[in-house]
Scaffold this motif. Structure first.
Motif, mmCIF file in Angstrom:
data_model
loop_
_atom_site.group_PDB
_atom_site.id
_atom_site.type_symbol
_atom_site.label_atom_id
_atom_site.label_comp_id
_atom_site.label_asym_id
_atom_site.label_seq_id
_atom_site.Cartn_x
_atom_site.Cartn_y
_atom_site.Cartn_z
ATOM 1 N N TRP A 1 -4.225 1.539 10.833
ATOM 2 C CA TRP A 1 -4.416 1.025 9.479
ATOM 3 C C TRP A 1 -4.333 -0.496 9.438
ATOM 4 N N LEU B 1 -6.980 -2.801 7.390
ATOM 5 C CA LEU B 1 -6.526 -3.567 6.226
ATOM 6 C C LEU B 1 -6.853 -5.053 6.379
ATOM 7 N N LEU C 1 0.822 -1.212 0.000
ATOM 8 C CA LEU C 1 0.000 0.000 0.000
ATOM 9 C C LEU C 1 0.854 1.259 0.000
ATOM 10 N N THR D 1 -6.925 3.005 -0.276
ATOM 11 C CA THR D 1 -6.629 1.581 -0.478
ATOM 12 C C THR D 1 -7.095 1.023 -1.821
#
Length: 392
Positions: A378, A382, A213, A236
């Motif tokens: 994050w 994710l 990412l 994303t």
């Protein structure tokens, strides 16, 4: 004195020691009397250390550390092998909810990132204690030892080693490995069924997602801040677009994923995949020494750098053997233990000590260009989205 009174006296002494340690002192002025008191209390204690158990090299190193702690300090050191330290965090939360504020089942944890932030936010950690450890004086303060994925450590966890996300390939079968993630996708398309990564939320799998990412978004500034719904979808999108393509040509069609780094190394050695993944640049050497990889394998990082962080050791607030845990952590920060941990034939984990205090190959390990971790929030976002899209 009966057992109950003795236990109360020991806990009282330790509480006074901990209270006096709350005032930060330099490594040159730590109180020998206080540390001697900790050593006395630690003798005979059993420390239950919750740590990832997926590496034979690490497990053997911890067996050695346990023998040394027993021989030198009378501390019984038990490695409780876990697949995800978040499980330990859930256990600690349950103990806190049940009002178990002493005599806890966990004495030490190996953590960083989201797990540290969660334990810190829920007041599950003992301390501050780090700067008062006798071996703190050897730590390289130029490393980001006071920050964990941008979260201030505040003396609640001691740095243990440096991790970097790198790839391993066999020079005989792949002399020119992909040096960027776009090259990796192109390679996967040209040679289907030869690349993969561990299944999130396994640590290495999630680290792969974060590294990918960062690369695809050119390290979008939003990644350094707490994740928001507004940011997440837009930031994303390139990641999911990439993985949709990658999985079509990945090992086993992206329908199955390795369980962790150990399995990727085994698959590489078996010739099933062309790249293994690890968070230790020196893991290739210990794997070679143990016969798990051929001598023609080597580790490398992408041209953009390697996702990097420090991993830490901490003590739960309700640990039953706080003194034993303090002694264990201090030992693991000693030049002796750090030199052995950094030995490329044993574990090869890069040290957090100044190199002048290290011996053997631990003093010569090289690190790749560093890429900073995103904000810890994050990670969970994710993992949840990955499982929703690809986890079934």
């Amino acid at each position: 004195m009966n057992n109950k009174m003795f236990k109360s006296a020991v806990l009282s002494t330790l509480a006074m020691t901990a209270s006096s340690w709350s005032t930060v002192v330099s490594s040159e002025t730590f109180d020998n009397t206080q540390w001697n008191s900790v050593l006395e209390q630690a003798n005979g204690q059993t420390v239950y250390f919750h740590a990832w158990g997926g590496s034979q090299e690490i497990n053997r190193y911890l067996q050695w550390a346990g023998k040394e702690l027993k021989d030198q300090y009378g501390v019984n050191f038990n490695h409780v092998k876990v697949t995800d330290i978040a499980e330990t965090g859930s256990r600690l939360l349950a103990e806190k909810a049940a009002g178990k504020h002493d005599g806890g089942s966990v004495d030490m944890v190996w953590i960083n990132g989201e797990n540290f932030k969660s334990m810190k936010d829920n007041a599950l950690l003992y301390g501050p204690f780090v700067s008062n450890l006798p071996n703190w004086q050897y730590v390289d303060k130029s490393l980001p030892v006071d920050s964990d994925f941008s979260e201030p450590t505040e003396g609640l966890e001691a740095p243990w080693g440096v991790g970097q996300l790198v790839f391993i390939h066999d020079k005989q079968t792949l002399n020119n490995p992909p040096m960027s993630y776009m090259e990796m996708l192109n390679y996967a398309k040209a040679f289907p069924n030869k690349l993969s990564y561990p299944k999130p939320p396994e640590f290495h799998g999630t680290s792969f997602l974060k590294s990918l990412l960062i690369d695809l978004t050119k390290n979008d500034p939003a990644l350094a801040k707490p994740v928001s719904d507004a940011d997440f979808q837009g930031v994303t999108k390139p990641l999911w677009d990439y993985l949709d393509e990658f999985h079509k040509v990945a090992w086993r069609g992206g329908k199955q994923f390795p369980a962790g780094t150990a399995e990727t190394i085994q698959l590489l050695d078996d010739g099933q995949i062309d790249l293994a993944i690890t968070f230790n640049p020196n893991a290739v050497y210990s794997a070679q020494a143990n016969g798990n990889l051929s001598d023609t394998t080597t580790a490398y990082a992408m041209n953009s750098g390697a996702l990097s962080n420090i991993h830490f050791l901490a003590i739960p607030w309700n640990a039953n053997a706080k003194a034993g845990a303090l002694v264990a952590i201090n030992f693991l920060l000693s030049p002796e233990a750090q030199s052995r941990k950094g030995d490329i034939s044993i574990w090869g984990d890069p040290s957090v000590l100044n190199k002048q205090y290290l011996t053997g190959s631990a003093a010569k390990t090289q690190q790749f260009k560093s890429v900073a971790e995103p904000h810890p929030s994050w990670q969970s976002a994710l993992e949840q989205e990955w499982l929703k899209r690809y986890g079934s």
